[in-house]
Motif scaffolding. Structure first.
Motif, mmCIF file in Angstrom:
data_model
loop_
_atom_site.group_PDB
_atom_site.id
_atom_site.type_symbol
_atom_site.label_atom_id
_atom_site.label_comp_id
_atom_site.label_asym_id
_atom_site.label_seq_id
_atom_site.Cartn_x
_atom_site.Cartn_y
_atom_site.Cartn_z
ATOM 1 N N GLU A 107 -2.816 -20.786 -14.429
ATOM 2 C CA GLU A 107 -3.914 -20.013 -14.973
ATOM 3 C C GLU A 107 -3.447 -18.607 -15.343
ATOM 4 O O GLU A 107 -2.415 -18.137 -14.872
ATOM 5 N N ILE A 108 -4.235 -17.951 -16.158
ATOM 6 C CA ILE A 108 -3.914 -16.597 -16.609
ATOM 7 C C ILE A 108 -3.820 -15.639 -15.427
ATOM 8 O O ILE A 108 -2.908 -14.818 -15.354
ATOM 9 N N LYS A 109 -4.739 -15.754 -14.464
ATOM 10 C CA LYS A 109 -4.709 -14.837 -13.319
ATOM 11 C C LYS A 109 -3.444 -15.041 -12.486
ATOM 12 O O LYS A 109 -2.902 -14.084 -11.937
ATOM 13 N N ASP A 110 -2.970 -16.287 -12.383
ATOM 14 C CA ASP A 110 -1.719 -16.538 -11.664
ATOM 15 C C ASP A 110 -0.537 -15.932 -12.416
ATOM 16 O O ASP A 110 0.391 -15.403 -11.810
ATOM 17 N N GLU A 111 -0.583 -16.028 -13.733
ATOM 18 C CA GLU A 111 0.487 -15.459 -14.544
ATOM 19 C C GLU A 111 0.491 -13.935 -14.433
ATOM 20 O O GLU A 111 1.555 -13.318 -14.432
ATOM 21 N N GLN A 112 -0.685 -13.338 -14.293
ATOM 22 C CA GLN A 112 -0.760 -11.884 -14.175
ATOM 23 C C GLN A 112 -0.219 -11.396 -12.830
ATOM 24 O O GLN A 112 0.260 -10.267 -12.733
ATOM 25 N N LYS A 113 -0.286 -12.254 -11.795
ATOM 26 C CA LYS A 113 0.303 -11.881 -10.504
ATOM 27 C C LYS A 113 1.807 -11.667 -10.627
ATOM 28 O O LYS A 113 2.390 -10.892 -9.887
ATOM 29 N N LYS A 156 2.694 -7.946 -11.596
ATOM 30 C CA LYS A 156 2.286 -6.828 -10.749
ATOM 31 C C LYS A 156 3.498 -5.980 -10.367
ATOM 32 O O LYS A 156 4.584 -6.500 -10.122
ATOM 33 N N THR A 206 7.083 -11.267 -7.780
ATOM 34 C CA THR A 206 6.830 -10.928 -9.170
ATOM 35 C C THR A 206 8.038 -11.315 -10.011
ATOM 36 O O THR A 206 9.122 -11.565 -9.482
ATOM 37 N N PRO A 262 -0.789 -8.645 -20.437
ATOM 38 C CA PRO A 262 -2.194 -8.835 -20.822
ATOM 39 C C PRO A 262 -2.546 -7.989 -22.041
ATOM 40 O O PRO A 262 -2.035 -6.889 -22.220
#
Length: 140
Positions: A2-8, A11, A91, A118
């Motif tokens: 998911e996008i949120k996992d990719e954003q992790k 970080k 990361t 993002p």
């Protein structure tokens, strides 16, 4: 993924935190990072658990009341680090090249895949200082 996992993966952490995070991850990596086939090239957490178990066995033999503390305290490291790494994984910047290759393989990504930055979204501000659809808006 998911996008949120990719954003992790994107970080940023301070350098002191990166060193601690790398130490936690290295508990679950073979000591020589698979550069040796020796039977002693085990994960450091395995050595920590073996030593704490032996220490507890010695305390049992000496009939110490709190013989379980060394093993229990070392055993608590495992679930606490698993939970931490579940919510705050390595990361992309912290990963070594071979870890990035394994990550791509596990998630079925192409060989040159990298997490995307993002896109900055234009937020609509409503209020006396904001705009709506590019036009100044006032509540007066």
């Amino acid at each position: 993924m998911e996008i949120k996992d990719e954003q992790k993966l994107l970080k940023q952490y301070p350098n002191w935190a990166k060193k601690i995070r790398r130490a936690i991850v290295n508990l679950y990596r073979p000591i020589l990072h698979d550069r040796s086939t020796s039977k002693f090239n085990q994960h450091p957490i395995a050595y920590i658990m073996f030593i704490s178990f032996a220490w507890s066995a010695i305390l049992v033999h000496q009939e110490i009341d709190n013989y379980y503390i060394p093993f229990l305290s070392a055993f608590c490291v495992i679930p606490s680090t698993w939970i931490y790494l579940k919510f705050f994984p390595l990361t992309w910047e912290e990963m070594h090249d071979y870890e990035k290759a394994e990550f791509r393989l596990i998630w079925g990504k192409r060989k040159n895949w990298r997490p995307k930055q993002p896109k900055k979204s234009k937020s609509t501000k409503i209020g006396s200082e904001g705009t709506v659809n590019g036009k100044k808006h006032s509540t007066k």
